[in-house]
Design a protein around this motif. Structure first.
Motif: not given
Length: 289
Positions: A236-247
């Motif tokens: 919820r707080l860090n959108p980059e986590e939902s795409n797993n930092h594009r890893d």
């Protein structure tokens, strides 16, 4: 002190956060207090506040102070996105007391819900990162027969992940209860499940996205979701986590059909794929306290 200008103070080299002070002025008197003490005067201890602050600091190795502040419920100096560095792995705080009060017959105390930074490791150090060739982590064929409980991920990889976590966290790795689907109907929707003991789990769609999207919940969302019904603060707080930092994309435990499971994609997309696809990795969650 009253004749000293702010610009006369020397530059702060920040040798240690515990040595940082702020000046306090009150009429004709002056004083100082530690920045950290001032911060906690404004940001109360406890899960409600700490679940709503993303910080992302390296907390180093788990120590007795961390454990004490988890168990006493203050969660002092631990916020969402902070991470522990242990045996070559980084473990991120994804939620605080997320599963407290959950489960069919167990009462959990205060705890942190952690996830690996990006992807889980097996007990031999193998990172569960997909290579698009032969990394069939969910199943060797495109089937969901027997539910999530019958997958290779559940039966083979999760026990190895657990052994790695037991080596890293010892007795502080907590047992919890989770719902696991055990059967699908003729339409590929889960229709049976049960509570099981666990020390490691695979996230579902609500934990990542806050809602169900590709899971087939025709017979009842309980079989896919169980008690994991809320979005984790990390996502919820860090959108980059939902795409797993594009890893790498990673598997979710929600059954989509007779052939596939839901997944979390690298461009922020909620998707699903055949259970034998080689493009999805594993990012498990667990509790410490």
């Amino acid at each position: 002190m009253t004749d000293v200008r702010i610009q006369d103070f020397g530059e702060n080299s920040r040798p240690n956060a515990n040595d940082e002070f702020m000046m306090i002025f009150n009429d004709n008197s002056e004083g100082k207090t530690r920045l950290r003490d001032a911060f906690y005067g404004m940001v109360p201890d406890g899960e409600s506040t700490h679940n709503n602050v993303f910080r992302g600091w390296n907390l180093g190795a788990l120590n007795s102070t961390h454990i004490a502040n988890i168990q006493n419920g203050t969660f002092r100096d631990m916020f969402i996105g902070d991470y522990f560095s242990i045996n070559g792995s980084n473990y991120v705080i994804a939620g605080i007391n997320y599963k407290r009060g959950h489960g069919d017959n167990i009462s959990l105390g205060n705890h942190l819900l952690l996830m690996p930074d990006r992807l889980s490791k097996l007990d031999d150090g193998t990172v569960l990162r997909p290579n698009g060739k032969d990394t069939r982590f969910m199943n060797d064929t495109d089937t969901t027969a027997g539910g999530f409980a019958n997958t290779k991920l559940y039966k083979t990889y999760m026990p190895s992940i657990q052994r790695k976590l037991e080596a890293d966290f010892g007795s502080h790795l907590l047992n919890f209860r989770q719902v696991v689907s055990t059967h699908v109907d003729a339409d590929g929707a889960p229709d049976q499940g049960e509570w099981r003991d666990a020390k490691v789990g695979i996230p579902d769609e609500p934990m990542v996205y806050g809602t169900t999207l590709n899971g087939n919940n025709k017979n009842n969302a309980w079989y896919n979701v169980g008690d994991d019904t809320m979005q984790l603060p990390l996502f919820r707080l860090n959108p980059e986590e939902s795409n797993n930092h594009r890893d790498a994309a990673f598997w979710l435990r929600d059954i989509h059909s007779a052939s596939g499971f839901a997944s979390a994609g690298t461009v922020g997309d909620a998707y699903w794929g055949g259970a034998s696809l080689t493009w999805y990795g594993v990012r498990a969650y667990f509790l410490i306290g």
